[in-house]
Design an enzyme around this catalytic site. Sequence first.
Site, short mmCIF file in Angstrom:
data_model
loop_
_atom_site.label_atom_id
_atom_site.label_comp_id
_atom_site.label_asym_id
_atom_site.label_seq_id
_atom_site.Cartn_x
_atom_site.Cartn_y
_atom_site.Cartn_z
N MET A 55 0.84 -1.20 0.00
CA MET A 55 0.00 0.00 0.00
C MET A 55 0.88 1.25 0.00
O MET A 55 0.43 2.34 0.33
CB MET A 55 -0.94 -0.01 1.21
N ALA A 57 4.11 3.83 1.08
CA ALA A 57 4.82 4.27 2.29
C ALA A 57 5.87 3.21 2.64
O ALA A 57 5.94 2.69 3.76
CB ALA A 57 3.85 4.51 3.45
N GLY A 61 11.02 -3.16 5.61
CA GLY A 61 10.28 -4.43 5.58
C GLY A 61 9.80 -4.74 4.16
O GLY A 61 9.92 -5.88 3.68
N HIS A 62 9.27 -3.72 3.46
CA HIS A 62 8.87 -3.93 2.06
C HIS A 62 10.10 -4.22 1.19
O HIS A 62 10.06 -5.08 0.31
CB HIS A 62 8.20 -2.67 1.50
N GLN A 89 -10.43 -2.66 1.98
CA GLN A 89 -9.98 -3.29 3.22
C GLN A 89 -10.00 -2.34 4.42
O GLN A 89 -9.55 -2.70 5.49
CB GLN A 89 -8.61 -3.94 3.03
N GLY A 191 4.77 -10.52 3.70
CA GLY A 191 5.49 -10.45 4.96
C GLY A 191 4.80 -11.26 6.06
O GLY A 191 3.58 -11.35 6.11
N LYS A 193 4.76 -10.38 9.04
CA LYS A 193 4.17 -9.44 10.01
C LYS A 193 2.65 -9.55 9.99
O LYS A 193 2.01 -9.55 11.03
CB LYS A 193 4.64 -8.02 9.67
N GLN A 197 -3.12 -12.41 7.32
CA GLN A 197 -3.24 -12.14 5.88
C GLN A 197 -2.51 -13.22 5.08
O GLN A 197 -3.03 -13.75 4.09
CB GLN A 197 -2.65 -10.76 5.57
N ARG A 231 2.34 2.23 9.69
CA ARG A 231 1.53 2.91 10.71
C ARG A 231 2.37 3.38 11.90
O ARG A 231 1.86 4.14 12.72
CB ARG A 231 0.39 2.01 11.18
O1 PAF Z 1 -0.28 -5.99 3.32
C1 PAF Z 1 -0.68 -5.02 2.65
O2 PAF Z 1 0.00 -4.01 2.51
C2 PAF Z 1 -2.05 -5.08 1.99
O3 PAF Z 1 -2.96 -5.75 2.78
C3 PAF Z 1 -2.00 -5.70 0.57
C4 PAF Z 1 -1.54 -7.14 0.59
C5 PAF Z 1 -1.06 -4.88 -0.30
C6 PAF Z 1 -3.38 -5.67 -0.04
O4 PAF Z 1 -3.87 -4.36 -0.14
#
Ligand code: PAF
Length: 348
Positions: A55, A57, A61-62, A89, A191, A193, A197, A231
Site C-alpha cells: 500500500m 509508504a 520491511g517492504h 480493506q 510479509g 508481520k 493475511q 503505521r
Molecule cells: O499488506 C498489505 O499491505 C495489503 O494488505 C496488501 C496485501 C497490499 C493488499 O492491499
Amino acid sequence: MTLPVPSASHAPVASAPGHGRVTLARSRDELAAALAIDDRADSTGGVPRAVVMTMGALHQGHFDLVTEAARRVGPGGTVVVTIFVNPLQFAAGEDLEAYPRTLEADVEGLTAVLRAPGGRDAHDSLAVGRLIVFAPTPEVMYPRGEPAVRIDPGPIATVLEGATRPTHFAGVAQVVLTLMHLTRPRWALFGRKDAQQLAIVRAMVRDLAVPVEIVPVGIRREADGLAMSSRNAYLSAQERERALALSRALAAGREAARAGADAAGVRTAALEVLEKAPGVEVDYAAVVDPDSFVDLSGAGLGLPGGSVQPAGAVELAGPSQPVGPVLLALAARVGTTRLIDNALIDLR
Ligand code: PAF
C-alpha cells in the site's frame, strides 16, 4: 505513462541483465503493455516474474520482500511492485484518508534497492531485468465501482484481526486475487508481520487453484525490536517507546517456551508483559496454528479445534499438543494506533 522519476521508461524487449529499466504503470493498459514485453520474450526461454503487493509508504520491511523477489527472478527477470491503498480493506472510521501516500519516494526507494552492484546512482542500471511499479487509482482497480463478485476469505478471517475488522480480509482477498490476475507472477511475496493475511492468501491460492507460489518473508524490526510498519509513523515519541511492549511480550513468550511452557503458558507470559505496560491497551494475545488459526492455548481466541483441518506441519492431538512452530499473535492499541506483531515459536 512515463515515470516522473529516475530511469523512467517502458523497457525495450528483453532488457539485458544489469541494464534493467523502471516502468511506472498507472492504468491496466500500461501494466498489460509492460508485461507483454515479458510475454514476447517468454517464447525464447521465459522471463521469471515476482510480485510484491504493497500500500506504499515503503520501508525496509517492504524492501526485504523486493530483495527476495529480485533474488528469485534473477538478473533477467521482472519484479512487479504494486502500490495501492485499497479502500475495500478499510472500514468506515479507519485511516483510509490519512494513510500515507508517498509514490515518488517509494519509486526512488525501489530503484535504489534494486540498483545493480556497482551502480552509481538512481539513474544507473538495475540488478534485475525490469522493475514495474503498478500504482493504480481506485477507479483503475475497480472500474465499475464496488465489485459485484466478492471473495469470501472463509473462517480464518473471522477471528483475531477479523473480530475487530470484520470486512478487512474480504477486501484484502479481493485486491490480492485481482492483482494476481493482472500481474500473473510466478511468485508473490508476503510479509510474516501480517500473519493472518498470509494464512488467508495461502488458503485462497490453494482453494482457488491460483497458479502462483506464495513466498513468506520474515519480519523486519528496528534496532530496538519494534516491528516495522507504515503505521508506526502515527506514533508520538512516547507512544513509540510504549509500543516496544509488543516485542518484549513476544520475547517473554519465546522465553517461556524455552523454559518448557505449553501454548497456554506462552500466551500467559506474553499477556503479562502487555498488561503491565503503561499506555498499552491489549486487544488480544493468542497462540494459534499458523496455517489454520486454530486456537492452541484454550483461550477461545482463534478458531475452535476441529472446525478447520490444520493445513501445515502442526497436528492437533489435543488443545495444546502442537507439533511444529506455533504462532504467538498480539494486537494492542497504543494511543490511537492499533499495532500487531507476532512470532513463530517452537514448543518443546
Ligand atoms: O499488506 C498489505 O499491505 C495489503 O494488505 C496488501 C496485501 C497490499 C493488499 O492491499
